[in-house]
Design a protein around this motif. Structure first.
Motif, PDB file in Angstrom:
ATOM      1  N   ARG A 115      45.911   4.521  95.157  1.00 47.69           N
ATOM      2  CA  ARG A 115      46.448   6.065  95.903  1.00 47.69           C
ATOM      3  C   ARG A 115      46.465   5.862  97.139  1.00 47.69           C
ATOM      4  N   ALA A 116      45.306   5.602  97.351  1.00 50.38           N
ATOM      5  CA  ALA A 116      45.212   5.072  99.444  1.00 50.38           C
ATOM      6  C   ALA A 116      46.782   5.068  99.020  1.00 50.38           C
ATOM      7  N   GLU A 117      46.956   3.612  99.440  1.00 49.94           N
ATOM      8  CA  GLU A 117      48.392   2.783  99.530  1.00 49.94           C
ATOM      9  C   GLU A 117      49.477   3.856  99.614  1.00 49.94           C
ATOM     10  N   VAL A 118      49.180   4.296  97.843  1.00 48.09           N
ATOM     11  CA  VAL A 118      50.456   5.645  97.390  1.00 48.09           C
ATOM     12  C   VAL A 118      50.751   6.108  98.783  1.00 48.09           C
ATOM     13  N   ASP A 119      50.051   7.453  98.693  1.00 45.40           N
ATOM     14  CA  ASP A 119      49.833   7.865  99.937  1.00 45.40           C
ATOM     15  C   ASP A 119      50.686   7.819 101.220  1.00 45.40           C
ATOM     16  N   LEU A 120      49.573   6.463 101.659  1.00 42.25           N
ATOM     17  CA  LEU A 120      50.884   5.827 103.284  1.00 42.25           C
ATOM     18  C   LEU A 120      51.837   5.771 102.959  1.00 42.25           C
ATOM     19  N   MET A 121      52.441   5.275 101.965  1.00 43.23           N
ATOM     20  CA  MET A 121      53.058   4.576 101.564  1.00 43.23           C
ATOM     21  C   MET A 121      54.531   6.835 100.709  1.00 43.23           C
ATOM     22  N   LEU A 122      54.508   7.089 100.647  1.00 47.60           N
ATOM     23  CA  LEU A 122      54.821   8.183 100.580  1.00 47.60           C
ATOM     24  C   LEU A 122      54.911   8.962 101.473  1.00 47.60           C
ATOM     25  N   ARG A 123      53.661   8.858 102.520  1.00 44.63           N
ATOM     26  CA  ARG A 123      54.170  10.163 103.300  1.00 44.63           C
ATOM     27  C   ARG A 123      55.140   9.440 104.483  1.00 44.63           C
ATOM     28  N   LEU A 124      55.455   7.828 105.190  1.00 43.01           N
ATOM     29  CA  LEU A 124      55.662   6.994 105.383  1.00 43.01           C
ATOM     30  C   LEU A 124      57.116   7.655 104.605  1.00 43.01           C
ATOM     31  N   ALA A 125      57.742   7.814 103.543  1.00 47.75           N
ATOM     32  CA  ALA A 125      59.328   8.002 103.232  1.00 47.75           C
ATOM     33  C   ALA A 125      59.263   9.241 102.839  1.00 47.75           C
ATOM     34  N   GLY A 126      58.046  10.061 103.476  1.00 52.86           N
ATOM     35  CA  GLY A 126      58.964  11.586 103.365  1.00 52.86           C
ATOM     36  C   GLY A 126      58.915  12.153 102.079  1.00 52.86           C
ATOM     37  N   LEU A 127      58.388  11.495 101.296  1.00 51.38           N
ATOM     38  CA  LEU A 127      58.816  11.875 100.010  1.00 51.38           C
ATOM     39  C   LEU A 127      56.703  12.758  99.107  1.00 51.38           C
ATOM     40  N   GLU A 128      55.837  13.087 100.327  1.00 54.13           N
ATOM     41  CA  GLU A 128      54.693  13.657  99.501  1.00 54.13           C
ATOM     42  C   GLU A 128      54.718  14.424  98.261  1.00 54.13           C
ATOM     43  N   ASP A 129      56.112  15.247  98.260  1.00 54.61           N
ATOM     44  CA  ASP A 129      56.085  16.513  97.484  1.00 54.61           C
ATOM     45  C   ASP A 129      56.566  16.160  96.501  1.00 54.61           C
ATOM     46  N   ALA A 130      57.189  14.744  96.732  1.00 54.35           N
ATOM     47  CA  ALA A 130      58.950  14.965  95.283  1.00 54.35           C
ATOM     48  C   ALA A 130      58.036  14.959  93.590  1.00 54.35           C
ATOM     49  N   PHE A 131      56.789  14.250  93.955  1.00 57.71           N
ATOM     50  CA  PHE A 131      56.389  14.096  91.910  1.00 57.71           C
ATOM     51  C   PHE A 131      55.540  14.219  91.646  1.00 57.71           C
ATOM     52  N   GLU A 132      56.063  15.714  90.243  1.00 56.59           N
ATOM     53  CA  GLU A 132      55.052  16.576  89.626  1.00 56.59           C
ATOM     54  C   GLU A 132      53.681  15.833  89.345  1.00 56.59           C
ATOM     55  N   SER A 133      53.719  14.438  89.201  1.00 53.44           N
ATOM     56  CA  SER A 133      52.249  14.277  89.002  1.00 53.44           C
ATOM     57  C   SER A 133      52.325  12.341  89.872  1.00 53.44           C
ATOM     58  N   ILE A 134      51.250  11.495  89.445  1.00 56.79           N
ATOM     59  CA  ILE A 134      50.923  10.498  89.896  1.00 56.79           C
ATOM     60  C   ILE A 134      49.794  10.073  89.300  1.00 56.79           C
ATOM     61  N   VAL A 135      50.223   8.731  88.873  1.00 51.13           N
ATOM     62  CA  VAL A 135      49.100   7.285  88.470  1.00 51.13           C
ATOM     63  C   VAL A 135      49.304   6.176  89.707  1.00 51.13           C
ATOM     64  N   SER A 136      48.138   6.430  89.646  1.00 50.64           N
ATOM     65  CA  SER A 136      48.254   5.291  90.635  1.00 50.64           C
ATOM     66  C   SER A 136      46.974   3.789  90.031  1.00 50.64           C
ATOM     67  N   LEU A 137      46.202   2.644  90.766  1.00 54.94           N
ATOM     68  CA  LEU A 137      45.515   1.986  90.582  1.00 54.94           C
ATOM     69  C   LEU A 137      44.374   2.097  89.781  1.00 54.94           C
ATOM     70  N   ASP A 138      44.424   3.513  91.447  1.00 48.92           N
ATOM     71  CA  ASP A 138      42.760   3.267  90.880  1.00 48.92           C
ATOM     72  C   ASP A 138      42.444   4.475  89.469  1.00 48.92           C
ATOM     73  N   ASP A 139      43.683   5.208  88.762  1.00 45.01           N
ATOM     74  CA  ASP A 139      43.262   6.347  87.821  1.00 45.01           C
ATOM     75  C   ASP A 139      43.255   5.068  86.487  1.00 45.01           C
ATOM     76  N   VAL A 140      42.923   3.838  86.479  1.00 48.43           N
ATOM     77  CA  VAL A 140      43.331   2.741  85.159  1.00 48.43           C
ATOM     78  C   VAL A 140      42.198   2.070  85.147  1.00 48.43           C
ATOM     79  N   VAL A 141      41.695   1.517  84.033  1.00 47.07           N
ATOM     80  CA  VAL A 141      41.221   0.453  83.940  1.00 47.07           C
ATOM     81  C   VAL A 141      41.647  -0.945  84.019  1.00 47.07           C
TER      82      VAL A 141
END
Length: 229
Positions: A115-141
């Motif tokens: 999730r930290a990597e996702v947030d960083l990349m979305l911020r760099l891309a200016g897409l922080e608010d582009a997605f209704e929901s996010i699942v990252s590696l931190d959310d699954v086993v």
């Protein structure tokens, strides 16, 4: 309504060269040397831990789960530092497609990154608010190719309203993601310069997002049986 499920890496953000460099640097600290082409091959379409395990196996190094986790954590730290310094770039056409898709589809992210990597990349891309929901590696086993991430994103989206499986389309960059989507009952399209073997794992193939429209994506998915009108 169509539900468009994006992998972040390799679809929206070009991270492969940086992932490969981070993998090489992390393994070198354990005395494991891999050449650039091997690093690219191991990193393509894989979560970091799977890339580390594959590289160690290829190098005939005995890594237990703890060693894999430690090397993966080093690779993630190296990646994050270089990404923050401007080491990643958006895939051609990615931002434009996301903005167009928001007008007629539910958009969500199913990322193999933390999730930290996702947030960083979305911020760099200016897409922080582009997605209704996010699942990252931190959310699954279980990482892709296990279907856990896709099942998790569907569950999150369905808390708001139902998502019929045949209205969902996964945009992935390789075989692991395509297999994960298929097991979850979702039509998948591999995007980008994936090996032929990876593209064959998916229901459709799109060489690039440059110039792609929702009609393009819906047409490819419909040929695979998706109900995306």
């Amino acid at each position: 309504m169509t539900t468009l499920l994006f992998e972040l890496e390799g679809v929206l953000v070009e991270t492969l060269p940086l992932r490969a460099a981070a993998l090489t640097a992390a393994l070198s600290e354990d005395g494991i040397q891999i050449d650039p082409e091997e690093a690219l091959e191991h990193s393509r379409g894989r979560a970091v831990r799977r890339a580390v395990a594959a590289a160690a196996h290829e190098a005939r190094v005995s890594y237990d789960l703890v060693a894999v986790d430690l090397a993966a954590s080093r690779a993630e730290r190296i990646f994050a530092g270089r990404a923050a310094a401007g080491g990643v770039m958006m895939a051609a056409g990615a931002v434009e497609l996301v903005h167009r898709a928001q007008a007629s589809a539910r958009c969500a992210l199913v990322a193999r990154a933390t999730r930290a990597e996702v947030d960083l990349m979305l911020r760099l891309a200016g897409l922080e608010d582009a997605f209704e929901s996010i699942v990252s590696l931190d959310d699954v086993v279980e990482e892709k190719p296990a279907p856990a991430a896709y099942r998790a994103i569907l569950a999150k989206l369905e808390r708001r309203r139902p998502v019929p499986r045949r209205t969902a389309i996964a945009l992935e960059d390789g075989g692991d993601g395509a297999r994960a989507a298929r097991t979850a009952g979702i039509v998948s399209i591999v995007v980008g310069a994936a090996p032929a073997s990876d593209a064959l794992e998916a229901d459709g193939y799109l060489p690039s997002l440059a110039g792609a429209t929702m009609d393009t994506i819906r047409s490819i998915a419909a040929r695979a049986g998706a109900n995306v009108l």
